[in-house]
Design a protein around this motif. Structure first.
Motif, mmCIF file in Angstrom:
data_model
loop_
_atom_site.group_PDB
_atom_site.id
_atom_site.type_symbol
_atom_site.label_atom_id
_atom_site.label_comp_id
_atom_site.label_asym_id
_atom_site.label_seq_id
_atom_site.Cartn_x
_atom_site.Cartn_y
_atom_site.Cartn_z
ATOM 1 N N THR A 5 0.818 -1.213 0.000
ATOM 2 C CA THR A 5 0.000 0.000 0.000
ATOM 3 C C THR A 5 0.849 1.259 0.000
ATOM 4 N N LEU A 6 0.474 2.182 -0.875
ATOM 5 C CA LEU A 6 1.108 3.496 -0.928
ATOM 6 C C LEU A 6 0.226 4.484 -0.174
ATOM 7 N N VAL A 7 0.771 5.072 0.874
ATOM 8 C CA VAL A 7 0.074 6.099 1.648
ATOM 9 C C VAL A 7 0.486 7.449 1.078
ATOM 10 N N VAL A 8 -0.454 8.140 0.439
ATOM 11 C CA VAL A 8 -0.169 9.426 -0.198
ATOM 12 C C VAL A 8 -0.608 10.541 0.751
ATOM 13 N N LYS A 20 -1.377 7.452 11.323
ATOM 14 C CA LYS A 20 -2.107 6.349 11.962
ATOM 15 C C LYS A 20 -2.359 5.215 10.972
ATOM 16 N N ALA A 21 -2.675 5.564 9.726
ATOM 17 C CA ALA A 21 -2.918 4.540 8.705
ATOM 18 C C ALA A 21 -1.637 3.761 8.407
ATOM 19 N N ALA A 22 -0.526 4.462 8.233
ATOM 20 C CA ALA A 22 0.739 3.786 7.946
ATOM 21 C C ALA A 22 1.114 2.836 9.081
ATOM 22 N N THR A 23 0.938 3.303 10.305
ATOM 23 C CA THR A 23 1.257 2.483 11.472
ATOM 24 C C THR A 23 0.350 1.252 11.534
ATOM 25 N N MET A 24 -0.928 1.457 11.311
ATOM 26 C CA MET A 24 -1.888 0.351 11.382
ATOM 27 C C MET A 24 -1.679 -0.645 10.239
ATOM 28 N N LEU A 25 -1.408 -0.137 9.045
ATOM 29 C CA LEU A 25 -1.109 -1.030 7.915
ATOM 30 C C LEU A 25 0.089 -1.908 8.261
ATOM 31 N N ASN A 26 1.125 -1.304 8.820
ATOM 32 C CA ASN A 26 2.322 -2.034 9.217
ATOM 33 C C ASN A 26 1.979 -3.083 10.278
ATOM 34 N N THR A 59 -2.647 -1.136 -3.447
ATOM 35 C CA THR A 59 -3.609 -0.131 -2.994
ATOM 36 C C THR A 59 -2.928 1.218 -2.801
ATOM 37 N N VAL A 60 -3.598 2.269 -3.247
ATOM 38 C CA VAL A 60 -3.203 3.638 -2.942
ATOM 39 C C VAL A 60 -4.251 4.172 -1.980
ATOM 40 N N THR A 61 -3.818 4.691 -0.845
ATOM 41 C CA THR A 61 -4.755 5.301 0.091
ATOM 42 C C THR A 61 -4.415 6.782 0.212
ATOM 43 N N LEU A 62 -5.401 7.615 -0.090
ATOM 44 C CA LEU A 62 -5.181 9.057 -0.197
ATOM 45 C C LEU A 62 -5.465 9.808 1.094
ATOM 46 N N TYR A 63 -4.497 10.651 1.468
ATOM 47 C CA TYR A 63 -4.652 11.588 2.577
ATOM 48 C C TYR A 63 -4.240 12.978 2.097
#
Length: 120
Positions: A5-8, A20-26, A59-63
């Motif tokens: 997943t790419l967190v943008v 929080k998303a990056a941490t939870m994905l990890n 997955t790309v998740t947009l922020y």
């Protein structure tokens, strides 16, 4: 199944949802790539800038807010992700349509909720 997943809009600020998303994905075992405006680290991954050469992004998740997304359209579509998640505040019908035209699934949802409820 683990989804790269790419967190943008990544940030090393623990109060930001992208952090929080990056941490939870990890924590859930999904490999992460981070793209942001400023360098830093989250969950052991470096925040990259510009248009890094990435492969096998599921997955790309947009922020990133809607008005700041147009410069990212071509880059993100070139990555050929299977889906793009438009988190609350990032909804963008124009970009979603472009993605769907290329066969990319679009989801208006919250990555954090999706992970917590097993819908990711």
């Amino acid at each position: 199944m683990k989804k790269r997943t790419l967190v943008v809009g990544a940030s090393d600020n623990p109060t930001r949802y992208a952090y929080k998303a990056a941490t939870m994905l990890n924590e859930y075992g999904h490999p992460i790539e981070l793209l942001g405006l400023k360098s830093g680290q989250v969950a052991g991954a470096a925040i990259q800038r510009g248009e890094p050469d990435l492969e096998s992004i599921d997955t790309v998740t947009l922020y990133v807010g809607t008005r700041n997304q147009p410069p990212l359209y071509d880059y993100l579509l070139r990555l050929k992700p299977k889906r793009i998640i438009f988190n609350p505040g990032t909804e963008n019908p124009e970009f979603a349509q472009k993605a769907r035209q290329q066969g990319i699934e679009t989801v208006q949802g919250c990555t954090l909720v999706m992970l917590a409820t097993g819908q990711f």
